[in-house]
Design an enzyme around this catalytic site. Structure first.
Site, PDB file in Angstrom:
ATOM      1  N   HIS A  17       0.804  -1.235   0.000  1.00 32.52           N
ATOM      2  CA  HIS A  17       0.000   0.000   0.000  1.00 32.52           C
ATOM      3  C   HIS A  17       0.829   1.274   0.000  1.00 32.52           C
ATOM      4  CE1 HIS A  17       1.118  -0.144   4.218  1.00 32.52           C
ATOM      5  NE2 HIS A  17       0.634   1.086   4.371  1.00 32.52           N
ATOM      6  N   VAL A  21       1.853   2.062  -6.890  1.00 30.05           N
ATOM      7  CA  VAL A  21       0.581   1.437  -7.272  1.00 30.05           C
ATOM      8  C   VAL A  21      -0.314   1.268  -6.044  1.00 30.05           C
ATOM      9  CG1 VAL A  21      -0.506  -0.635  -8.218  1.00 30.05           C
ATOM     10  CG2 VAL A  21       1.603   0.261  -9.246  1.00 30.05           C
ATOM     11  N   SER A 113       3.994  -7.194 -14.905  1.00 29.19           N
ATOM     12  CA  SER A 113       4.637  -6.059 -15.570  1.00 29.19           C
ATOM     13  C   SER A 113       4.816  -6.405 -17.045  1.00 29.19           C
ATOM     14  CB  SER A 113       6.002  -5.802 -14.940  1.00 29.19           C
ATOM     15  OG  SER A 113       6.709  -4.879 -15.726  1.00 29.19           O
ATOM     16  N   SER A 114       4.894  -5.379 -17.873  1.00 30.71           N
ATOM     17  CA  SER A 114       4.979  -5.636 -19.322  1.00 30.71           C
ATOM     18  C   SER A 114       6.335  -6.215 -19.724  1.00 30.71           C
ATOM     19  CB  SER A 114       4.752  -4.331 -20.094  1.00 30.71           C
ATOM     20  OG  SER A 114       5.744  -3.375 -19.738  1.00 30.71           O
ATOM     21  N   CYS A 115       7.293  -6.234 -18.780  1.00 29.17           N
ATOM     22  CA  CYS A 115       8.607  -6.799 -19.145  1.00 29.17           C
ATOM     23  C   CYS A 115       8.566  -8.318 -19.200  1.00 29.17           C
ATOM     24  CB  CYS A 115       9.676  -6.351 -18.155  1.00 29.17           C
ATOM     25  SG  CYS A 115       9.446  -7.045 -16.530  1.00 29.17           S
ATOM     26  N   TYR A 142      13.742 -10.189 -12.934  1.00 33.00           N
ATOM     27  CA  TYR A 142      12.456  -9.620 -12.500  1.00 33.00           C
ATOM     28  C   TYR A 142      11.318 -10.206 -13.326  1.00 33.00           C
ATOM     29  CZ  TYR A 142       8.914  -5.986 -11.636  1.00 33.00           C
ATOM     30  OH  TYR A 142       7.759  -5.304 -11.322  1.00 33.00           O
ATOM     31  N   LYS A 146       7.918 -12.288 -12.220  1.00 35.17           N
ATOM     32  CA  LYS A 146       6.561 -11.811 -12.555  1.00 35.17           C
ATOM     33  C   LYS A 146       5.799 -12.877 -13.343  1.00 35.17           C
ATOM     34  CE  LYS A 146       5.530  -8.383 -11.130  1.00 35.17           C
ATOM     35  NZ  LYS A 146       5.127  -8.080  -9.732  1.00 35.17           N
ATOM     36  N   PRO A 169       0.302  -4.575 -16.207  1.00 29.04           N
ATOM     37  CA  PRO A 169       0.395  -3.152 -16.559  1.00 29.04           C
ATOM     38  C   PRO A 169       1.638  -2.807 -17.366  1.00 29.04           C
ATOM     39  CG  PRO A 169       0.912  -3.458 -14.237  1.00 29.04           C
ATOM     40  CD  PRO A 169       0.539  -4.804 -14.776  1.00 29.04           C
ATOM     41  N   LEU A 172       4.450   2.584 -15.593  1.00 27.18           N
ATOM     42  CA  LEU A 172       3.553   3.418 -14.802  1.00 27.18           C
ATOM     43  C   LEU A 172       4.274   4.655 -14.287  1.00 27.18           C
ATOM     44  CD1 LEU A 172       2.027   0.504 -12.708  1.00 27.18           C
ATOM     45  CD2 LEU A 172       1.002   1.626 -14.698  1.00 27.18           C
ATOM     46  N   HIS A 185      12.315   4.672 -12.485  1.00 32.69           N
ATOM     47  CA  HIS A 185      11.974   4.518 -13.898  1.00 32.69           C
ATOM     48  C   HIS A 185      12.229   5.839 -14.617  1.00 32.69           C
ATOM     49  CE1 HIS A 185       9.701   1.050 -12.212  1.00 32.69           C
ATOM     50  NE2 HIS A 185      10.130   0.498 -13.323  1.00 32.69           N
ATOM     51  N   TRP A 208      19.685   8.930 -20.521  1.00 32.09           N
ATOM     52  CA  TRP A 208      20.404   7.687 -20.785  1.00 32.09           C
ATOM     53  C   TRP A 208      20.035   7.115 -22.152  1.00 32.09           C
ATOM     54  CZ3 TRP A 208      19.190   4.721 -15.570  1.00 32.09           C
ATOM     55  CH2 TRP A 208      19.810   5.412 -14.524  1.00 32.09           C
TER      56      TRP A 208
HETATM   57  O1  GFB Z   1      11.908   3.127 -17.235  1.00 33.09           O
HETATM   58  P1  GFB Z   1      13.192   2.446 -17.444  1.00 33.09           P
HETATM   59  O2  GFB Z   1      14.231   2.611 -16.392  1.00 33.09           O
HETATM   60  O3  GFB Z   1      12.930   0.876 -17.594  1.00 33.09           O
HETATM   61  O4  GFB Z   1      13.945   2.857 -18.812  1.00 33.09           O
HETATM   62  P2  GFB Z   1      12.366  -0.007 -18.815  1.00 33.09           P
HETATM   63  C1  GFB Z   1      13.233   3.102 -19.975  1.00 33.09           C
HETATM   64  C2  GFB Z   1      14.155   3.731 -21.012  1.00 33.09           C
HETATM   65  O5  GFB Z   1      14.460   5.082 -20.573  1.00 33.09           O
HETATM   66  C3  GFB Z   1      15.533   3.082 -21.290  1.00 33.09           C
HETATM   67  C4  GFB Z   1      15.811   5.386 -20.819  1.00 33.09           C
HETATM   68  O6  GFB Z   1      15.723   3.104 -22.691  1.00 33.09           O
HETATM   69  C5  GFB Z   1      16.507   4.048 -20.618  1.00 33.09           C
HETATM   70  O7  GFB Z   1      17.775   4.064 -21.250  1.00 33.09           O
HETATM   71  N1  GFB Z   1      16.266   6.430 -19.906  1.00 33.09           N
HETATM   72  C6  GFB Z   1      16.749   7.638 -20.294  1.00 33.09           C
HETATM   73  C7  GFB Z   1      16.282   6.375 -18.558  1.00 33.09           C
HETATM   74  N2  GFB Z   1      17.110   8.367 -19.230  1.00 33.09           N
HETATM   75  C8  GFB Z   1      16.825   7.612 -18.128  1.00 33.09           C
HETATM   76  C9  GFB Z   1      16.973   7.849 -16.736  1.00 33.09           C
HETATM   77  O8  GFB Z   1      17.473   8.898 -16.269  1.00 33.09           O
HETATM   78  N3  GFB Z   1      16.543   6.861 -15.895  1.00 33.09           N
HETATM   79  C10 GFB Z   1      16.009   5.685 -16.369  1.00 33.09           C
HETATM   80  N4  GFB Z   1      15.592   4.761 -15.493  1.00 33.09           N
HETATM   81  N5  GFB Z   1      15.862   5.413 -17.701  1.00 33.09           N
HETATM   82  C11 GFB Z   1      11.464  -1.425 -16.851  1.00 33.09           C
HETATM   83  C12 GFB Z   1      11.912  -2.664 -16.148  1.00 33.09           C
HETATM   84  O9  GFB Z   1      12.169  -1.387 -18.082  1.00 33.09           O
HETATM   85  O10 GFB Z   1      10.079  -1.441 -17.153  1.00 33.09           O
HETATM   86  C13 GFB Z   1      11.097  -2.846 -14.896  1.00 33.09           C
HETATM   87  O11 GFB Z   1      13.299  -2.566 -15.851  1.00 33.09           O
HETATM   88  C14 GFB Z   1       9.619  -2.792 -15.220  1.00 33.09           C
HETATM   89  O12 GFB Z   1      11.422  -4.052 -14.319  1.00 33.09           O
HETATM   90  C15 GFB Z   1       9.281  -1.538 -15.970  1.00 33.09           C
HETATM   91  O13 GFB Z   1       9.262  -3.896 -15.978  1.00 33.09           O
HETATM   92  C16 GFB Z   1       7.825  -1.512 -16.351  1.00 33.09           C
HETATM   93  O14 GFB Z   1      11.069   0.495 -19.289  1.00 33.09           O
HETATM   94  O15 GFB Z   1      13.447  -0.198 -19.827  1.00 33.09           O
END
Ligand code: GFB
Length: 328
Positions: A17, A21, A113-115, A142, A146, A169, A172, A185, A208
């Site tokens: 909680h 989410v 999760s969509s991954c 991960y 899931k 989902p 998010l 994220h 990134w």
């Molecule tokens: O949201 P994110 O960390 O996870 O990264 P995923 C999404 C994209 O954003 C990647 C880019 O292509 C990253 O390179 N990105 C750019 C960044 N700048 C940044 C930054 O400053 N921080 C982050 N975090 N990303 C997740 C899974 O994958 O999706 C989780 O790792 C989960 O487990 C989630 O399933 C829904 O979308 O790639």
């Protein structure tokens, strides 16, 4: 709006909680008039401990369970903490699903999760794409956990007749998210980077990857509404994708956040960081056919999240510090 027939005094356990989410699910249940929402903080109940979870279920006897707890994080957190991500999530899912069976829970909703889908699954990805190909390496541990959660619910339905359902989902975002720059994220991370650059008078934002990855973003209060909808109106065996059906590139996302928050800023790409899955757009036909669609556009969701972030900056940094601390 859809009918809600669950008695408002039913005991509803929201496992997780305090997270992005879980907090949204509690908000949605309260808004719907539920008066008996049960919660347990990490300090009160370690969801990885089957004996402790059994004891809690025996003492509290929930009728409904939203299993939205987990160790979660962005691409960098997943890449650096694979053991935490697979162990914590496998244990949390196993203990809560098993205790829900042992103590006669009427219905449980599990969120994945969509991954879980293959890295190169045909886009948009339907529910049938599950286990049809290799997973995205950056979050495979991960994803395996899931997928196990989905299979747990299906197995308990098959062997014990449990009404345990699964929602899947997409990415998010929203109020109460994790804004730690290493573990979060992409959307909250970039929102914080752009905001802090503006406040500090800097005009360069580090993003990134290459910016070419495509992502779908669902506002968390829409997800919470979808969870209530599924709890009320879905009793099927298979999991159900929950998303918007709309994707944007990371470049577009970064540019949108810059437009909204700090129009003078420019992007510096850090391509030493991974892009992760090239695309992961969900096919939401099944959920649409059931009668639910999202309501919040990405632009509106960003506006609402940024308003919350500004109003709760110290709290958001506290969540970040806690998430960052948990990572070490
Ligand atoms: O949201 P994110 O960390 O996870 O990264 P995923 C999404 C994209 O954003 C990647 C880019 O292509 C990253 O390179 N990105 C750019 C960044 N700048 C940044 C930054 O400053 N921080 C982050 N975090 N990303 C997740 C899974 O994958 O999706 C989780 O790792 C989960 O487990 C989630 O399933 C829904 O979308 O790639």
């Amino acid at each position: 709006m859809y009918p809600i027939t669950t008695p408002r005094d039913a005991k509803v356990f929201v496992a997780g909680h305090q997270g992005l989410v879980g907090a949204a699910v509690v908000r949605r249940l309260r808004e719907a008039g539920f008066t008996n929402i049960l919660t347990a903080s990490r300090d009160q109940l370690d969801l990885r401990d089957q004996a402790a979870v059994n004891y809690w279920f025996r003492a509290n006897r929930p009728d409904y369970v939203y299993l939205v707890a987990g160790t979660v994080g962005g691409i960098w957190a997943n890449a650096n903490r694979p053991a935490d991500f697979i162990y914590d999530n496998m244990m949390i899912h196993a203990t809560v699903v098993h205790a829900s069976h042992l103590y006669g829970v009427t219905k449980l909703l599990y969120l994945g999760s969509s991954c879980i889908y293959p890295r190169l699954a045909p886009q948009p990805m339907t529910e049938d794409a599950l286990l049809t190909g290799l997973l995205e390496p950056t979050n495979e541990p991960y994803a395996i956990a899931k997928i196990a959660g989905i299979k747990l619910c299906e197995a308990y339905r098959k062997q014990h007749g449990c009404n345990f359902i699964s929602g899947m989902p997409t990415n998010l975002y929203g109020p109460n998210d994790n804004f730690d720059l290493q573990t979060s994220h992409v959307l909250p991370a970039l929102m914080r980077k752009v905001h802090e650059a503006k406040v500090a008078g800097r005009d360069e934002i580090e993003v990134w990857g290459t910016g070419s990855a495509m992502r779908e973003f669902l506002y968390v209060d829409d997800l919470a509404d979808a969870c209530l909808f599924l709890m009320e109106h879905y009793d099927g065996e298979g999991h159900v994708n929950v998303g918007t059906g709309v994707e944007v590139s990371i470049r577009e996302l970064a540019e949108t956040l810059i437009d909204v928050i700090h129009p003078d800023a420019r992007i510096r790409w850090d391509d030493s960081k991974p892009d992760g899955a090239p695309r992961k757009l969900l096919d939401v036909t099944k959920l649409t056919a059931l009668g639910w669609t999202h309501r919040t556009s990405l632009h509106d969701g960003i506006d609402r999240t940024y308003a919350w972030f500004r109003d709760n900056y110290d709290h958001a940094r506290g969540i970040a510090q806690a998430a960052g601390a948990a990572a070490h």
